[in-house]
Design a protein around this motif. Structure first.
Motif, PDB file in Angstrom:
ATOM      1  N   PRO A 183       0.813  -1.226   0.000  1.00 59.10           N
ATOM      2  CA  PRO A 183       0.000   0.000   0.000  1.00 59.10           C
ATOM      3  C   PRO A 183       0.846   1.276   0.000  1.00 59.10           C
ATOM      4  CG  PRO A 183      -0.750  -1.506   1.706  1.00 59.10           C
ATOM      5  CD  PRO A 183       0.492  -2.077   1.135  1.00 59.10           C
ATOM      6  N   GLY A 184       1.986   1.219   0.666  1.00 51.54           N
ATOM      7  CA  GLY A 184       2.861   2.382   0.689  1.00 51.54           C
ATOM      8  C   GLY A 184       3.477   2.665  -0.656  1.00 51.54           C
ATOM      9  N   ILE A 185       3.901   1.626  -1.344  1.00 51.23           N
ATOM     10  CA  ILE A 185       4.487   1.804  -2.678  1.00 51.23           C
ATOM     11  C   ILE A 185       3.419   2.273  -3.655  1.00 51.23           C
ATOM     12  CG2 ILE A 185       5.572   0.584  -4.603  1.00 51.23           C
ATOM     13  CD1 ILE A 185       6.997  -1.128  -2.475  1.00 51.23           C
ATOM     14  N   ALA A 186       2.215   1.724  -3.539  1.00 51.30           N
ATOM     15  CA  ALA A 186       1.120   2.146  -4.413  1.00 51.30           C
ATOM     16  C   ALA A 186       0.747   3.606  -4.162  1.00 51.30           C
ATOM     17  CB  ALA A 186      -0.096   1.248  -4.201  1.00 51.30           C
ATOM     18  N   ALA A 187       0.804   4.011  -2.920  1.00 45.64           N
ATOM     19  CA  ALA A 187       0.478   5.408  -2.590  1.00 45.64           C
ATOM     20  C   ALA A 187       1.534   6.357  -3.130  1.00 45.64           C
ATOM     21  CB  ALA A 187       0.345   5.572  -1.088  1.00 45.64           C
ATOM     22  N   LEU A 188       2.790   5.923  -3.177  1.00 46.81           N
ATOM     23  CA  LEU A 188       3.852   6.778  -3.701  1.00 46.81           C
ATOM     24  C   LEU A 188       3.855   6.828  -5.224  1.00 46.81           C
ATOM     25  CD1 LEU A 188       6.785   5.942  -1.280  1.00 46.81           C
ATOM     26  CD2 LEU A 188       5.387   7.994  -1.338  1.00 46.81           C
ATOM     27  N   THR A 189       3.496   5.730  -5.869  1.00 46.23           N
ATOM     28  CA  THR A 189       3.488   5.726  -7.331  1.00 46.23           C
ATOM     29  C   THR A 189       2.290   6.479  -7.898  1.00 46.23           C
ATOM     30  OG1 THR A 189       2.393   3.580  -7.323  1.00 46.23           O
ATOM     31  CG2 THR A 189       4.800   3.591  -7.534  1.00 46.23           C
TER      32      THR A 189
END
Length: 195
Positions: free
Chosen positions: A7-13
């Motif tokens: 979820p963190g990587i998706a939020a940053l991308t």
């Protein structure tokens, strides 16, 4: 582990797709940076205090007397507190003057000078560490006269027709007291003929 990071990587991308997750990650990063800055500052203090071969007051640019006053306040900042308080009260008078100027006499707030009075009462204590008893009485007496003049000026807000002029006179008075305190003239904060 990868499930927690996803979820963190998706939020940053794609930050606009999940604004709550993006805000959470940004908040966590800000807190992490603040923690690291605080840790760095604390580490510097502990390292400087634990160095060998240094005495307690060695390498300091100010005298040991100015480090703490007899009442336990720290450093030179405590000595300038009355000036800061007087200037803050002067700022509130400026705000009231602006409101009087734009809104008229019925919209004018009443400015309390209680903080300035407390600053004047304690000015001689903040300025001087040790004072002889006879001198102490003189300083208390002068502070009482100055506080009386402040109270009379505050009362003029209710009795004078030109409130703007009262605000100007009060600001002038507070600035003069702050200047004289800054010069070290704690027994001449206000002129005797004006008292």
């Amino acid at each position: 582990m990868a499930e927690k990071l996803e979820p963190g990587i998706a939020a940053l991308t794609d930050p606009l797709a999940k604004p709550l997750a993006t805000a959470t990650i940004l908040l966590a990063l800000v807190l992490l940076v603040l923690f690291l800055v605080a840790l760095r500052t604390a580490a510097a203090v502990f390292i400087n205090n634990s160095e060998e071969g240094r005495t307690q007051h060695e390498d300091r640019p100010w005298p040991a007397r100015a480090e703490t006053s007899s009442r336990g306040r720290v450093g030179e900042t405590a000595r300038w507190r009355p000036v800061v308080v007087l200037l803050a009260v002067c700022g509130s008078i400026g705000g009231a003057y602006k409101r009087w100027d734009t809104g008229g006499p019925l919209d004018t707030p009443r400015v309390s000078l209680a903080a300035a009075e407390r600053a004047v009462w304690s000015a001689w204590q903040a300025r001087h560490d040790r004072i002889r008893r006879a001198r102490r009485h003189e300083m208390k007496e002068h502070a009482a006269l100055v506080v009386g003049a402040l109270r009379a000026m505050e009362a003029k807000q209710d009795s004078q027709a030109d409130t703007g002029q009262v605000f100007e006179d009060t600001a002038r008075m507070l600035l003069k007291i702050a200047q004289r305190y800054g010069e070290g003239r704690t027994l001449a904060l206000w002129d005797p003929e004006d008292l």
